[in-house]
Motif scaffolding. Structure first.
Motif, short mmCIF file in Angstrom:
data_model
loop_
_atom_site.label_atom_id
_atom_site.label_comp_id
_atom_site.label_asym_id
_atom_site.label_seq_id
_atom_site.Cartn_x
_atom_site.Cartn_y
_atom_site.Cartn_z
N TYR A 132 0.82 -1.22 0.00
CA TYR A 132 0.00 0.00 0.00
C TYR A 132 0.85 1.28 0.00
O TYR A 132 0.67 2.16 -0.85
CB TYR A 132 -0.96 -0.04 1.19
CG TYR A 132 -2.18 0.84 1.05
CD1 TYR A 132 -2.65 1.21 -0.21
CD2 TYR A 132 -2.87 1.28 2.16
CE1 TYR A 132 -3.77 2.01 -0.35
CE2 TYR A 132 -4.01 2.07 2.05
CZ TYR A 132 -4.45 2.43 0.78
OH TYR A 132 -5.56 3.21 0.66
N PRO A 133 1.82 1.43 0.94
CA PRO A 133 2.66 2.63 0.91
C PRO A 133 3.48 2.75 -0.37
O PRO A 133 3.67 3.85 -0.89
CB PRO A 133 3.57 2.45 2.13
CG PRO A 133 2.88 1.47 3.01
CD PRO A 133 2.14 0.56 2.09
N ILE A 134 3.97 1.61 -0.87
CA ILE A 134 4.76 1.64 -2.10
C ILE A 134 3.90 2.12 -3.27
O ILE A 134 4.34 2.91 -4.11
CB ILE A 134 5.35 0.24 -2.40
CG1 ILE A 134 6.36 -0.15 -1.31
CG2 ILE A 134 6.00 0.19 -3.77
CD1 ILE A 134 6.84 -1.57 -1.39
N SER B 70 -4.62 0.99 6.52
CA SER B 70 -5.38 1.38 5.34
C SER B 70 -6.14 2.69 5.59
O SER B 70 -6.16 3.59 4.75
CB SER B 70 -6.37 0.27 4.95
OG SER B 70 -5.68 -0.92 4.67
N SER B 71 -6.75 2.79 6.78
CA SER B 71 -7.50 4.01 7.14
C SER B 71 -6.55 5.20 7.29
O SER B 71 -6.89 6.33 6.91
CB SER B 71 -8.26 3.79 8.45
OG SER B 71 -9.15 2.71 8.33
N ILE C 180 -2.41 9.80 1.60
CA ILE C 180 -2.40 9.82 0.13
C ILE C 180 -2.92 11.16 -0.38
O ILE C 180 -2.32 11.79 -1.26
CB ILE C 180 -3.27 8.68 -0.44
CG1 ILE C 180 -2.61 7.33 -0.19
CG2 ILE C 180 -3.48 8.85 -1.95
CD1 ILE C 180 -3.49 6.15 -0.52
N MET C 181 -4.03 11.61 0.20
CA MET C 181 -4.61 12.88 -0.21
C MET C 181 -3.64 14.03 0.05
O MET C 181 -3.52 14.94 -0.78
CB MET C 181 -5.92 13.12 0.55
CG MET C 181 -7.00 12.08 0.27
SD MET C 181 -7.46 12.01 -1.48
CE MET C 181 -8.22 13.61 -1.68
N CYS C 182 -2.95 13.99 1.18
CA CYS C 182 -2.00 15.06 1.52
C CYS C 182 -0.82 15.08 0.54
O CYS C 182 -0.42 16.14 0.04
CB CYS C 182 -1.49 14.89 2.94
SG CYS C 182 -2.72 15.24 4.21
N ILE C 183 -0.25 13.89 0.28
CA ILE C 183 0.92 13.80 -0.61
C ILE C 183 0.56 14.29 -2.01
O ILE C 183 1.25 15.13 -2.60
CB ILE C 183 1.46 12.36 -0.66
CG1 ILE C 183 2.08 11.97 0.69
CG2 ILE C 183 2.51 12.20 -1.77
CD1 ILE C 183 2.51 10.53 0.79
N LEU C 184 -0.53 13.73 -2.55
CA LEU C 184 -0.94 14.13 -3.90
C LEU C 184 -1.36 15.60 -3.92
O LEU C 184 -1.09 16.31 -4.90
CB LEU C 184 -2.10 13.24 -4.38
CG LEU C 184 -1.75 11.77 -4.62
CD1 LEU C 184 -2.98 10.99 -5.06
CD2 LEU C 184 -0.65 11.63 -5.67
#
Length: 411
Positions: free
Chosen positions: A178-180, A377-378, A384-388
């Protein structure tokens, strides 16, 4: 030599045949086997007098046979345990499972084992000829069941062990991938924006004839660098992946350092620690229930832990136990097992119910791994939203800053 031959010819072949049955009636059909000789042998054993047999031609649109997975072996273990518990003879069980399997590779494997058993091999001996699909632990457990005359009940325990092991392996894989996946998506999106989108805005900025904000200049220069040196970046990434794979396969020191480092990563380290303990407990519980001596069992358990740090600790425990030390004291000296696990083992040693105590430990830590993976996962969703958001939003802001500046100048 015979074992190597079996391993080489694992891909099944389809044959079309015509012949006569025991009553002399003409019949025909298809059969899957590793070779024509095996196909003929199977048909003769079924009472068919062969008139002709030939290899079936494959369609241009036919798909390649899928490989045998650990999940296939886990399902087979449960099916065989169920068949034997229902009183179906061993050879007949293999024939039913083999001919009914949707994966031709698995079907050929099972029918090959059936032929070996009919030829006089024990089940453990037939499985040992196929080490790619059936590891030493699996074969040792089956051999113990055959020797003790409790193959049916032990196969049920093996089936449970394989199902639990496959489940926890899938959860750990999910936690690591998931992180990858997030990093890969972020890298790809950033690369697309820098190489294809930013140059369009750069051409627009040239027509302004004004100085650009420092942040925009930085992004434009980064875009130029990416366009010119993208192949270097890809080369470095490929080189790192190759180097990582090379040392992972060949260097025990590298693997030891990697496993130790992974155990210290927040959240992921907890998942790996708990999954290794769950594997340790589940494997040792299964082997204890099979009556395998503790020293012999620990050697197999070390290979099933899934982490070199734990594997080395278990091998050290094996050395201690072989000199007469209690397993409880040896586990304390490793400094990697939680107090609760050590206490459960101590109770098991005192009461003679090691397998039951370890099963409870395995159940507890498997549930812990499940909860941690769900939590990860939560947790990853907002990350993910922050990085993107930072990457994509930052690039968009950099591109629109000159436009906002031009609008302010006009007003």
């Amino acid at each position: 030599m015979a074992e190597k031959k079996v391993e080489k010819n694992t891909d099944p072949l389809d044959f079309i045949w015509q012949g006569k049955d025991k009553a002399g009636v003409k019949t025909k059909g298809e059969i899957t086997a590793k070779s024509e000789a095996i196909a003929r042998s199977e048909l003769r054993r079924s009472g068919v007098r062969i008139i002709s047999i030939k290899k079936k031609s494959k369609s241009l649109f036919s798909t390649k046979t899928r490989p045998i997975t650990t999940k296939d072996i886990a399902i087979f273990s449960r099916q065989l345990a169920t068949m034997l518990s229902a009183g179906v003879p061993l050879v007949q069980s293999f024939e039913i499972i083999g001919k009914g399997h949707e994966n031709p590779s698995m079907s050929a494997l099972l029918l090959g084992i059936k032929a070996d058993i009919e030829g006089g091999d024990t089940l453990a001996e037939a499985l040992a000829k196929r080490p790619v699909q059936f590891d030493e632990l699996f074969c040792n457990l089956v051999n113990s069941g055959e020797q003790a005359g409790v193959l049916e009940s032990l196969l049920g325990k093996i089936a449970t062990y394989k199902e639990k092991s496959e489940s926890i392996r899938a959860k750990v894989k999910k936690a690591l991938t998931y992180p990858i996946a997030v990093l890969v998506v972020a890298f790809v999106v950033t690369a697309i924006l820098l190489i294809f989108v930013v140059p369009v805005f750069e051409d627009l900025f040239k027509s302004f004839g004004a100085d650009l904000p420092a942040f925009t200049v930085f992004v434009v220069n980064l875009s130029k660098w990416a366009q010119e040196w993208w192949w270097v970046v890809i080369g470095i990434i490929v080189g790192c992946i190759y180097t990582f794979g090379y040392f992972k396969k060949r260097s025990k020191k590298f693997n030891h350092a990697l496993d130790r480092m992974l155990l210290k990563i927040p959240v992921i380290g907890m998942i790996l620690n708990k999954s290794a303990i769950a594997r340790f407990a589940r494997t040792l519980a299964t082997m204890s229930a099979a009556g395998v001596p503790l020293v012999e069992a620990l050697e197999s358990v070390a290979g099933a832990c899934g982490n070199i740090v734990y594997a080395d600790a278990v091998m050290k425990m094996r050395e201690d136990v072989s000199t007469g030390q209690r397993l409880e004291f040896s586990m304390k000296q490793t400094n990697i097992f939680p107090h609760m696990v050590i206490q459960m083992v101590a109770i098991g040693e005192e009461s003679g119910s090691m397998d039951k105590m370890l099963d409870k430990v395995a159940d507890f830590f498997e549930e812990e791994v499940d909860n941690l993976v769900d939590n990860l996962s939560s947790l990853m969703e907002p990350i993910i939203m922050c990085i993107l958001g930072v990457l994509v939003g930052g690039l968009i802001v950099a591109m629109y800053l000159p436009i906002f500046k031009l609008g302010s100048a006009i007003h």
